[in-house]
Design an enzyme around this catalytic site. Structure first.
Site, PDB file in Angstrom:
ATOM      1  CG  ASP A  42      -1.709  -0.653  -1.193  1.00 20.40           C
ATOM      2  OD1 ASP A  42      -0.638  -0.425  -0.529  1.00 20.40           O
ATOM      3  OD2 ASP A  42      -2.432  -1.698  -0.777  1.00 20.40           O
TER       4      ASP A  42
HETATM    5  C1  BGC Z   1      -0.292  -2.637   1.891  1.00 25.89           C
HETATM    6  C2  BGC Z   1      -0.709  -1.321   2.472  1.00 25.89           C
HETATM    7  C3  BGC Z   1       0.477  -0.698   3.115  1.00 25.89           C
HETATM    8  C4  BGC Z   1       1.482  -0.577   2.157  1.00 25.89           C
HETATM    9  C5  BGC Z   1       2.592   0.156   2.841  1.00 25.89           C
HETATM   10  C6  BGC Z   1       0.837  -2.428   0.939  1.00 25.89           C
HETATM   11  O1  BGC Z   1       1.434  -3.690   0.530  1.00 25.89           O
HETATM   12  O2  BGC Z   1      -1.389  -3.086   1.301  1.00 25.89           O
HETATM   13  O3  BGC Z   1      -1.877  -1.352   3.349  1.00 25.89           O
HETATM   14  O4  BGC Z   1       0.213   0.548   3.981  1.00 25.89           O
HETATM   15  O5  BGC Z   1       1.883  -1.753   1.685  1.00 25.89           O
HETATM   16  O6  BGC Z   1       3.444  -0.845   3.647  1.00 25.89           O
END
Ligand code: BGC
Length: 735
Positions: free
Chosen positions: A268
């Site tokens: 993530d």
């Molecule tokens: C989120 C993800 C997301 C990623 C990219 C993160 O903060 O938890 O779900 O896909 O950002 O935007």
């Protein structure tokens, strides 16, 4: 004559065969789209330098990672996910790049999809969003999300598929398969145990293996093993003292070992914390690590990623092995060959009529009619409707964090209702009623200005006055994707409705008996006014076509058939995470004391009456269940039940099958969902619904032996319309 015809035909056949023959591929194996993918991977790997290998293991911008330019291997482009294709952002920033060609269709939130209890709609969802991703040249869609609904306060529940591992497993598989048919990978998130937002980077979760395997992992496993997911996103939190992104037990042992996952683990955004731990902990592709925004002069800030220069240093001095490096590269190359370098059948499509139709259908099929006394819905026999509430006019596709979207259009509930009412010559008026979040801004996307200078009491008074004069009132409230109201990065503070909505609802109920409360949210809310309101509907976040889907159901063009994918508690303290555990949000170490007793498993085990049970949802028609019957074959059991539409309109029923083990050497839930089927029936029509149950339907996870166990004996098969509305049952003996 005959002979000459034959000669011409033969010559034509030879010619045709000649022009259809594909020319022999003369390039290197890794470039050959027809070659076996493993051969391509090995061939590419053998041509790459160590530096090139490391370079494909980390981001080069907010949403892309590098390929190998020298070899013509392209970059990988990711996009959020999971409800639509995110607008383009600047190379190294979250803010909008200002494109004019990046508007999309917002599909209903995943809770809305889950509430349809219809895997064919999950397939339609996957197909449609996959086509939008392909059109926008994306290789990896950051979704779907399948974290289990553990507490109604979790800010991101709206992005997930509810509290039940079986329901979310059945829904996630077709989503995954149909996105990937487009040559676009899913990235199933957030693996795993990411059940709160506030301290998502630091909370250290511990949970017994039984709950891990029975509750928190099944949907991820189904996505990988049955769906064939090509990538998975590791979550931010820690598990047993180590960040999930660098967690060998979860990533190496379970995901890649037990499940045979051959795709890439993507962190993530900002979830990686340590080079050595990431190298041996199972991370393959690092994204979102904090850089200083390319302000380092000549050097590239992305070289500072944990899996960039620090990795190269370790490879150079022998602290890291090339074998582990190669394994990570294989996974990333596989992902590239499956997506960016896969031959595509078409170019996808964006904002097509089909996609809007899909969004509308999914939205309507997932709307859950919670209560409907006096047949207030569908709207009938009225001349004037008053619509009240900020959520009737607020655009809900902006906000909520990374799932925020720039849409081509969004039909608000007020617009949908007004347009549909006009067809029946019904007048629709609007009163605001309350102010919640009048100005949404998310990463440079700005919602419309909904500020209102009236005081709260004045707004209630105005709404009440207008309600007196209307034949029916439809109130749109709930949450709204602002911080703490269903939003990434923050959790809710309480189960109650915000912005004084309770007071407003009570006031409306007092002056108009035909009141519908429509709740826009991805979470359960408290309803202290429940006895005073005749009709309540859960309408979720419906995306671009929200207003049309709501109007379809409220005016009876579509008979409601959605069922709750999670339990609505009366009070927060009733729900497992709050009764069994420490104070929420959890900071530091958090043990999931309730174990496997999540959602209805908890409420039934503790004999706590919920406000609305898992699987609950009413219809405009009625269904009668006949007697369940059993047919056994050598390895499977077949259970069938006749279901008849006994009402006067066409409607669909979600027939639910639960298994109960009355006697077992370990504690088991009162019942567990093991089958469901949605049948559409004309008035008077009868269908025999069949379920097949394999041995897995009866097993529990024995954490000491680390295996699934079927303890033979009697089991009850319970079939009904909701977890608390079982209509027929039978006892069977399983060996
Ligand atoms: C989120 C993800 C997301 C990623 C990219 C993160 O903060 O938890 O779900 O896909 O950002 O935007």
């Amino acid at each position: 004559m005959k002979t000459s015809r034959l000669i011409i035909a033969a010559a034509a056949a030879i010619l045709l065969a000649g022009c259809c023959d594909k020319p022999k591929f003369n390039g290197p194996v890794y470039m050959n789209p027809d070659a076996d993918i493993e051969e391509r991977v090995e061939d590419a790997l053998s041509r790459m330098t160590i530096s090139e290998k490391v370079d494909i293991l980390h981001a080069q911008s907010k949403f892309s990672s590098a390929g190998v330019k020298r070899l013509g291997i392209p970059e990988l482009w990711c996009t959020d996910g999971p409800h639509g294709i995110r607008a383009e952002v600047f190379w190294d920033e979250w803010s909008q790049a200002g494109w004019t060609s990046d508007s999309c269709v917002a599909f209903p939130a995943l809770t809305n999809l889950a509430a349809s209890w219809d895997p064919s709609l999950a397939a339609l969802y996957g197909k449609s969003i996959g086509e939008e991703a392909l059109y926008r040249s994306k290789d990896v869609l950051l979704g779907p999300g399948v974290n289990i609904y553990r507490t109604p306060l979790n800010g991101r529940n709206f992005e997930y598929m509810g509290e039940d591992p079986y329901l979310s497993s059945r829904m996630v598989v077709p989503y995954v398969q149909n996105v990937q048919k487009n040559g676009v990978a899913v990235c199933v998130k957030h693996f795993c145990l990411n059940n709160e937002e506030t301290y998502r980077h630091t909370v250290d979760v511990d949970v017994c293996d039984r709950a891990l395997y029975e509750i928190y992992l099944p949907a991820f496993k189904a996505a990988v093993v049955e769906g064939g997911a090509w990538s998975i996103m590791s979550s931010y939190n820690l598990y047993r003292g180590r960040h999930v992104t660098e967690n060998p037990r979860l990533l190496n042992e379970i995901l890649k070992g037990e499940w045979g996952f051959d795709g890439a683990v993507i962190s993530d955004w900002g979830g990686c914390h340590d080079t050595d731990e990431a190298i041996e902990g199972g991370l393959d592709l690092e994204f979102g690590t904090w850089t200083d925004g390319l302000t380092m002069g000549k050097t590239n800030a992305y070289d500072n990623y944990f899996l960039a220069d620090p990795y190269k240093e370790r490879l150079a001095d022998g602290r890291a092995s090339e074998e582990v490096l190669n394994e990570k590269c294989r996974r990333v190359l596989r992902l590239i060959f499956r997506t960016a370098m896969a031959p595509k059948q078409n170019c996808g499509s964006l904002c097509s009529d089909e996609h809007y139709a899909a969004a509308r259908k999914i939205g309507a099929e997932g709307i859950v009619l919670l209560k409907n006394d006096n047949q207030v819905l569908p709207v009938a026999g009225v001349k004037k409707i008053l619509v009240v509430g900020e959520n009737a006019i607020k655009k809900m596709t902006i906000g909520g964090g990374s799932s925020s979207l720039k849409v081509q259009h969004e039909i608000s509930p007020l617009q949908g209702i007004t347009e549909r009412a006009a067809k029946d010559g019904i007048e629709v008026c609007f009163e605001r009623g309350y102010v919640g979040d009048p100005l949404t801004i998310q990463d440079g996307l700005i919602g419309e200005d909904l500020r209102d200078s009236r005081s709260a009491s004045q707004m209630i008074a105005d709404a009440v006055e207008a309600a007196k004069d209307a034949d029916a009132v439809i109130f749109f409230g709930g949450l709204n994707k602002a911080a703490h109201q269903d939003c990434e990065g923050s959790d809710r503070f309480s189960l109650g409705l915000p912005y004084g909505q309770d007071e407003l609802i009570e006031a409306l109920a007092e002056v108009n008996p035909r009141l519908v409360v429509a709740l826009v949210s991805g979470n359960a809310v408290a309803m202290p006014w429940i006895d005073k309101v005749p009709s309540i509907a859960q309408v979720w976040y419906g995306g671009s076509e929200a207003g049309n889907a709501i109007a379809d159901v409220f005016f009876g063009d579509v008979c409601p058939s959605g069922k709750l994918p999670f339990t609505f508690p009366v009070a927060l303290e009733d729900s497992p995470a709050h009764q069994a555990g420490s104070a929420f949000p959890y900071k530091g170490k958090e043990t999931y004391e309730e174990g496997i007793f999540v959602g209805y498993r908890w409420f039934e085990n503790k004999d706590i009456k919920p406000l609305f049970a898992f699987g609950h949802g009413l219809s405009y028609t009625t269904f009668e269940y006949g007697e369940a019957k059993l047919a056994k074959s050598a390895s499977k059991m077949k259970v069938s039940v006749p279901v008849t539409n006994t009402g006067s309109v066409k409607g669909a029923e979600v027939v639910q099958l639960y298994v109960s083990d009355p006697e077992c050497s370990v504690e088991r839930p009162v019942k567990e969902l093991k089958g469901f089927s949605k049948v559409l029936l004309e008035p008077g029509e009868k269908a025999v619904v069949e379920f097949e149950l394999g041995p897995d339907a009866f097993k529990y996870f024995d954490q000491d032996a680390h295996e699934w166990v079927l303890e033979g004996g009697d089991f009850d098969i319970l079939i009904g319309s909701a977890s608390d509305d079982i209509r027929t049952s039978l006892r069977i003996n399983v060996k």
